[in-house]
Structures are given as C-alpha cells and as structure tokens.
Design a protein around this motif. Structure first.
Motif, short mmCIF file in Angstrom:
data_model
loop_
_atom_site.label_atom_id
_atom_site.label_comp_id
_atom_site.label_asym_id
_atom_site.label_seq_id
_atom_site.Cartn_x
_atom_site.Cartn_y
_atom_site.Cartn_z
N GLN A 163 -19.86 37.51 7.99
CA GLN A 163 -18.93 37.45 8.96
C GLN A 163 -19.28 36.43 9.97
N SER A 164 -18.73 35.24 10.27
CA SER A 164 -18.91 34.50 11.56
C SER A 164 -17.74 34.14 12.20
N GLU A 165 -17.76 33.58 13.27
CA GLU A 165 -16.78 32.95 14.23
C GLU A 165 -16.27 31.55 13.20
N TYR A 166 -15.19 31.51 13.18
CA TYR A 166 -14.48 30.26 12.74
C TYR A 166 -12.84 30.08 12.92
N SER A 167 -12.67 29.19 13.27
CA SER A 167 -11.48 28.59 13.77
C SER A 167 -11.34 27.11 14.19
N LEU A 168 -10.24 26.67 14.57
CA LEU A 168 -10.06 25.21 14.91
C LEU A 168 -11.14 24.91 16.00
N TRP A 169 -11.36 25.66 16.81
CA TRP A 169 -12.20 25.22 18.13
C TRP A 169 -13.69 25.78 17.87
N THR A 170 -13.81 26.31 16.75
CA THR A 170 -15.33 26.86 16.52
C THR A 170 -15.55 26.38 14.73
N ARG A 171 -16.12 25.27 14.52
CA ARG A 171 -16.21 24.90 13.31
C ARG A 171 -17.49 24.59 12.97
N ASP A 172 -18.41 25.15 13.51
CA ASP A 172 -20.10 24.77 13.39
C ASP A 172 -20.52 25.41 11.79
N VAL A 173 -19.82 26.35 11.31
CA VAL A 173 -20.13 26.86 9.99
C VAL A 173 -19.82 26.07 8.94
N VAL A 175 -20.86 22.84 8.31
CA VAL A 175 -21.89 21.93 8.09
C VAL A 175 -22.82 22.83 6.92
N GLU A 176 -23.44 23.63 7.23
CA GLU A 176 -24.48 24.34 6.51
C GLU A 176 -24.17 25.64 5.86
N ILE A 177 -23.37 26.65 6.64
CA ILE A 177 -23.04 27.99 6.21
C ILE A 177 -22.10 28.27 5.29
N LEU A 178 -20.66 27.51 5.44
CA LEU A 178 -19.91 27.63 4.19
C LEU A 178 -20.33 26.95 3.03
N PRO A 179 -21.20 25.84 2.96
CA PRO A 179 -21.60 25.53 1.72
C PRO A 179 -22.43 26.61 0.93
N LEU A 248 -3.57 30.17 12.19
CA LEU A 248 -4.11 31.19 10.97
C LEU A 248 -3.81 30.27 9.67
N ALA A 249 -2.67 29.71 9.73
CA ALA A 249 -2.40 28.92 8.26
C ALA A 249 -3.60 27.88 8.23
N TRP A 250 -4.03 27.26 9.17
CA TRP A 250 -5.31 26.62 9.09
C TRP A 250 -6.43 27.19 8.62
N ALA A 251 -6.62 28.38 9.00
CA ALA A 251 -7.90 29.18 8.42
C ALA A 251 -7.71 29.52 7.13
N LEU A 252 -6.36 29.89 6.73
CA LEU A 252 -6.15 30.26 5.41
C LEU A 252 -6.50 29.54 4.40
N SER A 253 -6.12 28.08 4.90
CA SER A 253 -6.21 26.82 3.91
C SER A 253 -7.65 26.54 3.65
N LYS A 254 -8.68 27.44 4.30
CA LYS A 254 -9.85 27.04 4.05
C LYS A 254 -10.69 27.83 3.18
N GLN A 255 -9.83 28.83 2.71
CA GLN A 255 -10.41 29.64 1.68
C GLN A 255 -11.23 30.70 2.23
N THR A 283 -1.05 17.41 7.91
CA THR A 283 -1.05 18.07 8.90
C THR A 283 -2.46 18.83 9.38
N ILE A 284 -3.14 19.29 8.19
CA ILE A 284 -4.64 19.56 8.62
C ILE A 284 -5.41 18.63 9.08
N ASP A 285 -5.21 17.51 8.48
CA ASP A 285 -6.04 16.21 9.21
C ASP A 285 -5.76 16.05 10.69
#
Length: 316
Positions: A163-173, A175-179, A248-255, A283-285
């Motif tokens: 569990q980590s913070e993830y949203s449009l304004w916090t996308r750090d994960v 780079v390394e963590i999601l992969p 939220l739709a953007w976050a859901l698009s990220k699986q 729209t995501i872009d």
C-alpha cells in the motif's frame, strides 16, 4: 472486481482513516451509516490501522461490520512504535490487539504500516509470516516500502500487497515500485487516490484537520496546484461527471485498487460511480500532461513523516 493476492475484492476499497477525526471532527454514527452504505453498494474491501485514532478506527469498523463479516476483506496495519512514548511492540502483540478491537478471529490482510529504522524489514515480515501460519492473518502486506525493501521482504515470505500513496499528483511509484510489485506478483493498493481530497476540490478545513500541517496545503501550494487541477475540472465538465470521479477513474485505469475514504454517504456514492467511467487514452494523456511526475508543489508529508516513506526517484 479486482484481485489482491488470493483475495477477490471490489475494484474500489474504502479507506477508513478519515473516520477518526484526522480531517476535522468526525461523527461515529454518520461514519457507521457510511460504512453500511458502502457495503450495500458493493464495497468489499475495508482498510484501517492501529494508529488511526489510537485504536478508535478499528473499534469503529468492528462495530460497523458486525453481522456482515462473511462478504468482506478487512485490512489493518501496525507499526513497531506505538503510543505517545513510542513503546516497541511486536507484530504478535499488535495483531492480537487489532483482533480484539475488530472483533475478528482473523484479519485478512495485515500490513507493516511503516518500515522501522531500528527493525529490519526481514524481521518484521518474519513475525507476520508466523502469524499467517497460525491463521491470525490471511496475508502479509507492507506500506510505503521501497523497491529494494519489497524484494527483501518478499524473499522472507510472499507478500500479498503493497500500500502506497498514488494519485495524479503523487506518481512517484511509477518509476520503480509499480514495476517491482508487478514483477513479483504483489497487489498494489493506492491510498489517498484523491490527493487527500484536493483533486476533488477540497482544502484543509482548519482546526483538527491534519492537512493544515501538510506542505501541499499551504495557501501558496494550493494556489499553484489548483492551476493544474483545472484540467481535471475541464475533463469532468466535458464528461458530465465530477472531478473526484475523473481522478478515481484515472487511478482505476492503472490496474491498482484505490481506497478513497469519506465520512459522508453522498461523497461515497459519488466515488463509487467512478467505476462506470472509462477514460480513453487521449484523456489519460491529457491528465498526465497536467500532472507530470514530480511537478506537484509541496512535499507530500511534513518533514518528520517524510523520513518514513521512500524518497522520490530523481527526475529523468
């Protein structure tokens, strides 16, 4: 529906932290009504922690789910340092207290809430693995771990979720963590998917609201970040939905499995409706161009708390 390890959960979960007055005064009766409405809507994944209201949050969630346990996946979290004196507790001591407060025989998913600088993550996960073997927990999670810490922990015992913070304004994960979690087969649970309400249009309510001490909620940061939030608002207007639903739709698009939280039924219903929205690639872009990684003004936590989460990778 979504999968987190062996658990099948609703595509959106429910983050209960805000029910313990961290964003201003909460009302237990209203909070319980909101949880009941969430269950009626189809939410099956509920997230709490020992540190939310010094146990109040687990007590409240335990009361709210009484008689409805069978359909639900319950997650909680612990830290080795608890209480105002920073007393050290083991995972066993913590989980037994959580079980009592939640009135459960087993907690489905139990996280190490923050990696303790004085306790190797391998030791923490080893303690949780023994509790999993005993049936006190159904799966092991960690929160706000780096990619290297994830690999070290997963080598001790298979992790169910990060569990980590993830949203449009916090996308750090990204780079390394999601992969890393995808390589290892670990589920990803996204907390604060609405940027602590900012992406839905909220700001700090002042006294008793933890956001008032967050760097992103200073007047200067709010003004700067609101400029980019206009893109979310423009998309929402174009699609005839709300900014919260777009985010939220953007976050859901990220699986991933986002766990927005609210004390109010009307906000819950608004959030839940995001599951019916499908954003096209253009729209995501557009949204991501407004929120390039690392562009948000203000750190995501105050300085002391920032030490407890992985550092943002350097911009490429």
């Amino acid at each position: 529906m979504a999968k987190i390890g062996s658990f099948e959960v609703s595509a959106q979960g429910f983050g209960a932290m805000g029910l313990s007055s961290v964003y201003g005064q909460a009302d237990d009766a209203e909070s319980i009504r909101t949880i009941h409405r969430a269950i009626d809507l189809g939410v099956t994944f509920f997230d709490t922690a020992t540190g939310y209201g010094a146990g109040h949050n687990e007590d409240l969630l335990g009361k709210a789910i009484a008689g409805r346990r069978d359909r639900l996946v319950i997650a909680s979290k612990f830290t080795h340092r608890q209480g105002s004196d920073g007393r050290h507790v083991s995972a066993r001591e913590a989980v037994e207290a959580s079980l009592r407060r939640l009135s459960l025989d087993q907690i489905d998913l139990y996280y190490l809430h923050r990696v303790d600088a004085d306790v190797p993550i391998e030791e923490s996960v080893g303690q949780l693995a023994r509790l999993e073997e005993e049936g006190k927990i159904g799966g092991i999670g960690v929160s706000e771990a780096s990619a290297a810490q994830l690999r070290a922990a997963h080598a001790v015992a298979p992790l169910t979720a990060l569990q980590s913070e993830y949203s449009l304004w916090t996308r750090d994960v990204e780079v390394e963590i999601l992969p890393t979690v995808r390589e290892l087969g670990i589920g990803f649970v996204a907390y604060s998917p609405l940027g602590r309400g900012f992406l839905a249009g909220a700001t700090s309510s002042g006294e008793g609201d933890r956001r008032s001490i967050h760097p992103r909620f200073t007047p200067e940061a709010v003004a700067a970040n609101a400029v980019r939030r206009r893109t979310i608002e423009d998309v929402a207007e174009r699609l005839h939905v709300t900014p919260a639903q777009v985010s939220l739709a953007w976050a859901l698009s990220k699986q991933v499995v986002p766990i927005p939280g609210t004390r109010h039924v009307r906000h819950l219903e608004d959030n839940w409706a995001a599951g019916a929205i499908r954003l096209d690639d253009g729209t995501i872009d557009e949204l991501e161009a407004a929120f390039p990684r690392g562009s948000t003004v203000g750190d995501r936590y105050p300085a002391e708390q920032l030490k407890q989460v992985p550092a943002e990778p350097a911009l490429a």
